[in-house]
Design an enzyme around this catalytic site. Structure first.
Site, PDB file in Angstrom:
ATOM      1  N   TYR A 188     -39.623  37.902  -3.589  1.00 47.36           N
ATOM      2  CA  TYR A 188     -38.442  38.735  -3.855  1.00 47.36           C
ATOM      3  C   TYR A 188     -38.873  40.188  -4.118  1.00 47.36           C
ATOM      4  CZ  TYR A 188     -34.417  40.870  -5.972  1.00 47.36           C
ATOM      5  OH  TYR A 188     -33.402  41.749  -6.246  1.00 47.36           O
ATOM      6  N   ARG A 206     -38.379  44.429 -18.143  1.00 42.94           N
ATOM      7  CA  ARG A 206     -37.622  45.286 -19.074  1.00 42.94           C
ATOM      8  C   ARG A 206     -36.133  44.937 -19.077  1.00 42.94           C
ATOM      9  NH1 ARG A 206     -36.992  50.953 -16.620  1.00 42.94           N
ATOM     10  NH2 ARG A 206     -35.620  49.646 -15.375  1.00 42.94           N
ATOM     11  N   ARG A 249     -27.766  37.605 -13.445  1.00 41.22           N
ATOM     12  CA  ARG A 249     -28.846  37.680 -12.448  1.00 41.22           C
ATOM     13  C   ARG A 249     -30.139  37.221 -13.112  1.00 41.22           C
ATOM     14  NH1 ARG A 249     -26.917  43.329 -10.526  1.00 41.22           N
ATOM     15  NH2 ARG A 249     -27.653  43.753 -12.617  1.00 41.22           N
ATOM     16  N   PHE A 283     -46.498  62.054  -6.372  1.00 37.41           N
ATOM     17  CA  PHE A 283     -45.318  61.252  -6.050  1.00 37.41           C
ATOM     18  C   PHE A 283     -45.599  59.758  -6.256  1.00 37.41           C
ATOM     19  CE2 PHE A 283     -43.355  58.732  -2.595  1.00 37.41           C
ATOM     20  CZ  PHE A 283     -42.027  58.834  -2.961  1.00 37.41           C
TER      21      PHE A 283
HETATM   22  C1  IN0 Z   1     -39.644  54.256  -4.991  1.00 32.59           C
HETATM   23  C2  IN0 Z   1     -40.773  54.242  -5.977  1.00 32.59           C
HETATM   24  C3  IN0 Z   1     -42.109  54.667  -5.387  1.00 32.59           C
HETATM   25  C4  IN0 Z   1     -42.543  55.955  -5.465  1.00 32.59           C
HETATM   26  C5  IN0 Z   1     -43.794  56.316  -4.947  1.00 32.59           C
HETATM   27  C6  IN0 Z   1     -44.600  55.396  -4.322  1.00 32.59           C
HETATM   28  C7  IN0 Z   1     -44.188  54.072  -4.226  1.00 32.59           C
HETATM   29  C8  IN0 Z   1     -44.991  53.110  -3.584  1.00 32.59           C
HETATM   30  C9  IN0 Z   1     -44.572  51.808  -3.506  1.00 32.59           C
HETATM   31  C10 IN0 Z   1     -43.333  51.427  -3.988  1.00 32.59           C
HETATM   32  C11 IN0 Z   1     -42.528  52.353  -4.619  1.00 32.59           C
HETATM   33  C12 IN0 Z   1     -42.919  53.675  -4.752  1.00 32.59           C
HETATM   34  O1  IN0 Z   1     -40.520  54.975  -7.152  1.00 32.59           O
HETATM   35  C13 IN0 Z   1     -39.221  54.947  -7.695  1.00 32.59           C
HETATM   36  C14 IN0 Z   1     -39.204  55.626  -9.070  1.00 32.59           C
HETATM   37  C15 IN0 Z   1     -37.786  55.853  -9.572  1.00 32.59           C
HETATM   38  O2  IN0 Z   1     -36.849  55.771  -8.854  1.00 32.59           O
HETATM   39  N1  IN0 Z   1     -37.641  56.129 -10.845  1.00 32.59           N
HETATM   40  C16 IN0 Z   1     -36.331  56.232 -11.487  1.00 32.59           C
HETATM   41  C17 IN0 Z   1     -36.329  55.302 -12.621  1.00 32.59           C
HETATM   42  C18 IN0 Z   1     -35.158  54.414 -12.639  1.00 32.59           C
HETATM   43  O3  IN0 Z   1     -35.053  53.697 -13.640  1.00 32.59           O
HETATM   44  O4  IN0 Z   1     -34.353  54.430 -11.713  1.00 32.59           O
HETATM   45  C19 IN0 Z   1     -36.074  57.583 -12.072  1.00 32.59           C
HETATM   46  O5  IN0 Z   1     -34.901  57.883 -12.231  1.00 32.59           O
HETATM   47  O6  IN0 Z   1     -37.023  58.303 -12.322  1.00 32.59           O
HETATM   48  C20 IN0 Z   1     -38.631  53.561  -7.747  1.00 32.59           C
HETATM   49  O7  IN0 Z   1     -38.434  53.009  -8.822  1.00 32.59           O
HETATM   50  N2  IN0 Z   1     -38.278  52.945  -6.562  1.00 32.59           N
HETATM   51  C21 IN0 Z   1     -38.456  53.559  -5.304  1.00 32.59           C
HETATM   52  C22 IN0 Z   1     -37.419  53.507  -4.367  1.00 32.59           C
HETATM   53  C23 IN0 Z   1     -37.532  54.164  -3.158  1.00 32.59           C
HETATM   54  C24 IN0 Z   1     -38.678  54.886  -2.893  1.00 32.59           C
HETATM   55 CL1  IN0 Z   1     -38.788  55.739  -1.393  1.00 32.59          CL
HETATM   56  C25 IN0 Z   1     -39.738  54.953  -3.797  1.00 32.59           C
HETATM   57  C26 IN0 Z   1     -37.565  51.652  -6.618  1.00 32.59           C
HETATM   58  C27 IN0 Z   1     -38.422  50.365  -6.450  1.00 32.59           C
HETATM   59  C28 IN0 Z   1     -37.463  49.167  -6.457  1.00 32.59           C
HETATM   60  C29 IN0 Z   1     -39.400  50.166  -7.589  1.00 32.59           C
HETATM   61  C30 IN0 Z   1     -39.194  50.376  -5.145  1.00 32.59           C
END
Ligand code: IN0
Length: 416
Positions: A172, A219, A229, A289
């Site tokens: 998942y 968390r 869920r 990033f």
């Molecule tokens: C992310 C990831 C992310 C960033 C950089 C490299 C990555 C490599 C592998 C997988 C994910 C990677 O980072 C974000 C961070 C984020 O959104 N932070 C939020 C916190 C929050 O609570 O929402 C903030 O507001 O700062 C991330 O969490 N995800 C994400 C989504 C799309 C992309 Cl392009 C990159 C979501 C997830 C589900 C963890 C992949």
């Protein structure tokens, strides 16, 4: 701001980071000469707050592509997340979202009123317009990942979001987060910023996503339980309780904490891969990033470990000052390895010797320490530097710093 400083009062390096953050110019980027780009980044700022700034600091070549990738996935997630949508409505959208992103003018208004990013889908035509302007190579990567993720989400939505085995849990998390790592790595290599090896090491890209997602799932126990869920795998919680709901009962407190440390240990297993992945990333903006969400995750894990609050309070977060400090510090692999070492030690210190995972967690922490010491020897000096910053404060410097902030904020407001 004032309350953030108050919360960080005993962490002087955080106070300093908060002041610098507060005094930095707010509108670093101006999109007013391009209205559609302005709308796009407006949506980014609405959805992710602090992370939006990190995306905007990416080099021009990747910035729009990653912003759009982020918003497309956020859109897909907003459909998956919405428990007010009937499955027969939800599934076709999840499965065809990769085609939807090519449909000029498409918008979606069926989300329930409480869905956090509802407005993004109401105005999704903005994202689609921008997507259609991207280089085809980036469009293909985004569409491919969207297809695979949508299918995976549909599969788990049909299963009534029930994660049984640890293998299911990994699967998942692969769909919803590991695939993001694969897509980003493809982009980094495709644009020439990073070596082709980054895209090849799918195992490491996957771990990047899994570490973030497992930390989030651990968390969000209470929030997810409220929405019915269940992402904690039964193979884990079943060892401590009859049902997921039983974990919150006060009489099960000890078992709940044991279950929590099992979840924390499971997430920690990805940390070595994360360091190895980050070590491959050479472009400084890509590095930040990638590194920022990871250091936030380990700080979050430290906060969660052995913390009964996760069963009693929703929305527990690390301090704003800690976030800002981490964002400022993670500029090199040595610094990130040092941050991992510091937090691993703190996690170990929070462990309860009577907990069945005491030894496992100790070993995982020791491994981080060993790997960092041998592969990133510069991290030893970084540990010392970061700790010196953290400990530098006597109450005097703390109060001086607070006074400086207060003065600076007043002046800034006066002359802004
Ligand atoms: C992310 C990831 C992310 C960033 C950089 C490299 C990555 C490599 C592998 C997988 C994910 C990677 O980072 C974000 C961070 C984020 O959104 N932070 C939020 C916190 C929050 O609570 O929402 C903030 O507001 O700062 C991330 O969490 N995800 C994400 C989504 C799309 C992309 Cl392009 C990159 C979501 C997830 C589900 C963890 C992949």
């Amino acid at each position: 701001m004032a309350s953030a400083i108050l919360a960080s009062l005993f962490h002087p390096s955080e106070v300093l980071a908060l002041v610098q953050y507060k005094l930095a110019p707010k509108t670093k980027y101006d999109y007013s000469n391009d209205k559609s780009r302005e709308r796009l980044y407006h949506h980014l700022n609405m959805t992710s707050r602090s992370f939006a700034a990190v995306i905007q600091d990416l080099d021009e070549e990747l910035k729009d592509a990653i912003c759009i990738f982020y918003l497309v996935l956020r859109g897909l997630d907003t459909i998956e997340d919405d428990m007010t949508l009937d499955l027969d409505i939800k599934l076709p959208y999840l499965k065809t979202f990769n085609e939807i992103i090519y449909k000029k003018g498409w918008t979606f208004t069926k989300n329930g009123p409480n869905e956090k990013d509802r407005q993004l889908l109401v105005e999704f035509d903005v994202v689609i317009d921008a997507f259609l302007k991207l280089k085809p190579a980036y469009q293909t990567i985004i569409a491919d990942i969207t297809k695979r993720m949508g299918d995976g989400m549909a599969h788990y939505a049909t299963a009534g979001i029930c994660v049984n085995t640890i293998a299911d849990y990994d699967e998942y998390c692969h769909y919803v987060a590991g695939l993001v790592g694969l897509g980003l790595s493809d982009m980094f290599s495709a644009c020439g910023f990073e070596s082709p090896m980054v895209a090849k090491r799918k195992d490491l890209s996957n771990s990047m996503g899994l570490f973030l997602q497992k930390t989030n799932i651990t968390r969000d126990y209470l929030e997810d339980l409220r929405d019915k869920r269940f992402f904690w795998p039964k193979e884990i919680w079943g060892q401590y309780a009859e049902s997921m709901e039983d974990l919150v009962k006060p009489e099960n407190k000890e078992k709940a904490l044991q279950c929590l440390s099992h979840m924390v240990h499971n997430a920690m297993k990805h940390m070595k891969d994360v360091l190895e992945y980050l070590n491959m990333i050479k472009n400084p903006s890509c590095f930040k990033f990638c590194a920022i969400p990871q250091v936030m995750a380990i700080a979050t894990l430290k906060m969660l470990h052995n913390n009964y609050m996760i069963f009693t309070h929703e929305n527990i977060k690390i301090r704003k000052g800690e976030t800002v400090w981490l964002m400022k510090e993670c500029t090199s692999i040595d610094a990130v390895a040092a941050i991992f070492r510091i937090y691993a030690r703190e996690i170990n210190n929070k462990s309860n010797p009577l907990d069945p995972h005491f030894i496992d967690i100790g070993i995982a922490c020791g491994e981080i320490e060993q790997v960092a010491e041998s592969l990133y020897p510069g991290s030893t000096a970084e540990v010392a530097r970061l700790k010196a910053g953290v400990l530098a404060g006597t109450s005097g410097t703390v109060l001086t710093a607070a006074a400086v902030v207060a003065g600076a904020v007043v002046l800034k407001n006066k002359y802004a």
